[in-house]
Scaffold this motif. Sequence first.
Motif, PDB file in Angstrom:
ATOM      1  N   VAL A 177       0.852  -1.188   0.000  1.00 11.13           N
ATOM      2  CA  VAL A 177       0.000   0.000   0.000  1.00 11.13           C
ATOM      3  C   VAL A 177       0.891   1.241   0.000  1.00 11.13           C
ATOM      4  N   LEU A 178       0.766   2.031  -1.047  1.00 18.63           N
ATOM      5  CA  LEU A 178       1.619   3.206  -1.238  1.00 18.63           C
ATOM      6  C   LEU A 178       1.313   4.345  -0.259  1.00 18.63           C
ATOM      7  N   MET A 179       0.102   4.392   0.257  1.00 16.77           N
ATOM      8  CA  MET A 179      -0.351   5.498   1.111  1.00 16.77           C
ATOM      9  C   MET A 179      -0.335   6.821   0.346  1.00 16.77           C
ATOM     10  N   GLY A 180      -0.673   6.737  -0.927  1.00 16.23           N
ATOM     11  CA  GLY A 180      -0.744   7.928  -1.757  1.00 16.23           C
ATOM     12  C   GLY A 180      -0.384   7.606  -3.191  1.00 16.23           C
ATOM     13  N   ARG A 181      -0.129   8.656  -3.948  1.00 19.99           N
ATOM     14  CA  ARG A 181       0.281   8.505  -5.347  1.00 19.99           C
ATOM     15  C   ARG A 181       1.152   9.682  -5.721  1.00 19.99           C
ATOM     16  N   LEU A 182       1.941   9.513  -6.749  1.00 19.00           N
ATOM     17  CA  LEU A 182       2.821  10.589  -7.181  1.00 19.00           C
ATOM     18  C   LEU A 182       2.003  11.808  -7.590  1.00 19.00           C
ATOM     19  N   SER A 183       2.425  12.961  -7.125  1.00 18.67           N
ATOM     20  CA  SER A 183       1.757  14.213  -7.474  1.00 18.67           C
ATOM     21  C   SER A 183       2.757  15.347  -7.308  1.00 18.67           C
ATOM     22  N   PRO A 184       3.595  15.562  -8.327  1.00 18.27           N
ATOM     23  CA  PRO A 184       4.632  16.591  -8.232  1.00 18.27           C
ATOM     24  C   PRO A 184       4.092  17.970  -7.880  1.00 18.27           C
ATOM     25  N   LEU A 185       2.904  18.305  -8.351  1.00 13.52           N
ATOM     26  CA  LEU A 185       2.321  19.618  -8.045  1.00 13.52           C
ATOM     27  C   LEU A 185       2.039  19.780  -6.555  1.00 13.52           C
ATOM     28  N   ASP A 186       1.775  18.651  -5.880  1.00 12.83           N
ATOM     29  CA  ASP A 186       1.518  18.691  -4.439  1.00 12.83           C
ATOM     30  C   ASP A 186       2.761  18.342  -3.637  1.00 12.83           C
ATOM     31  N   GLY A 187       3.880  18.167  -4.321  1.00 12.00           N
ATOM     32  CA  GLY A 187       5.134  17.846  -3.634  1.00 12.00           C
ATOM     33  C   GLY A 187       5.255  16.404  -3.199  1.00 12.00           C
ATOM     34  N   VAL A 188       4.486  15.512  -3.817  1.00 11.19           N
ATOM     35  CA  VAL A 188       4.546  14.088  -3.468  1.00 11.19           C
ATOM     36  C   VAL A 188       5.403  13.366  -4.504  1.00 11.19           C
ATOM     37  N   GLY A 189       6.564  12.890  -4.056  1.00 11.84           N
ATOM     38  CA  GLY A 189       7.491  12.203  -4.940  1.00 11.84           C
ATOM     39  C   GLY A 189       7.642  10.741  -4.588  1.00 11.84           C
ATOM     40  N   PRO A 190       8.565  10.047  -5.264  1.00 13.32           N
ATOM     41  CA  PRO A 190       8.763   8.606  -5.037  1.00 13.32           C
ATOM     42  C   PRO A 190       9.068   8.237  -3.587  1.00 13.32           C
ATOM     43  N   ARG A 191       9.840   9.049  -2.885  1.00 10.08           N
ATOM     44  CA  ARG A 191      10.141   8.745  -1.475  1.00 10.08           C
ATOM     45  C   ARG A 191       8.889   8.774  -0.602  1.00 10.08           C
ATOM     46  N   ASP A 192       7.972   9.680  -0.933  1.00  6.63           N
ATOM     47  CA  ASP A 192       6.766   9.856  -0.119  1.00  6.63           C
ATOM     48  C   ASP A 192       5.807   8.678  -0.212  1.00  6.63           C
TER      49      ASP A 192
END
Length: 196
Positions: free
Chosen positions: A106-121
């Motif tokens: 479970v990733l606990m999210g998805r990539l969203s560069p505009l929201d500052g969510v990257g691969p580490r997150d």
Amino acid sequence: MNDTHSLDTLIQALRRLPGVGVKSAQRMAFHLLQHDRAGALVLARALQQAAEHTGHCERCHTFTEGRICAICANAERDATRLCVLETPADQAAMERTGAFHGLYFVLMGRLSPLDGVGPRDIGMQQLMERAQDGVVQEVILATSFTAEGEATAYAISEALQRRGVRVTRLARGVPVGSELEYVDLGTIAHALADRR
């Protein structure tokens, strides 16, 4: 002195829930205080218990009260198949189908560069390690079909394929029980492309 401080605090707390605006929060608060004070106390205790005792599984990142969740600890699950999902809610939906008997990440999210969510997150490094543990033979990408979900699936797929891991994606298509004339054109196009 403000004699509605507790009520205002409750309304603001309820507004933290997704899709809950001021009016909905007020309606919930007034209902609990006027008609269901016992229910309000049960809700408060349940929220406190969950917040204090629920953490993440060390293997799949879903919610659990122990180090390892019940699914990861179940030796009867097919450890050769790993299904990647965005949220614990997605995992619960997948489990309700009764169709998948493998394990999850479970990733606990998805990539969203505009929201500052990257691969580490989203735990990309842990996913790469898990997928290359020598047991996993197939990684099934079950992210949403939104722009962010598609970008997440693409990034994961590229990274895993470079490492020689077999990757598949959930199929898209016409919902069961629907009439073709009422299905949106994008869904029909994907169903036609992904036909079997």
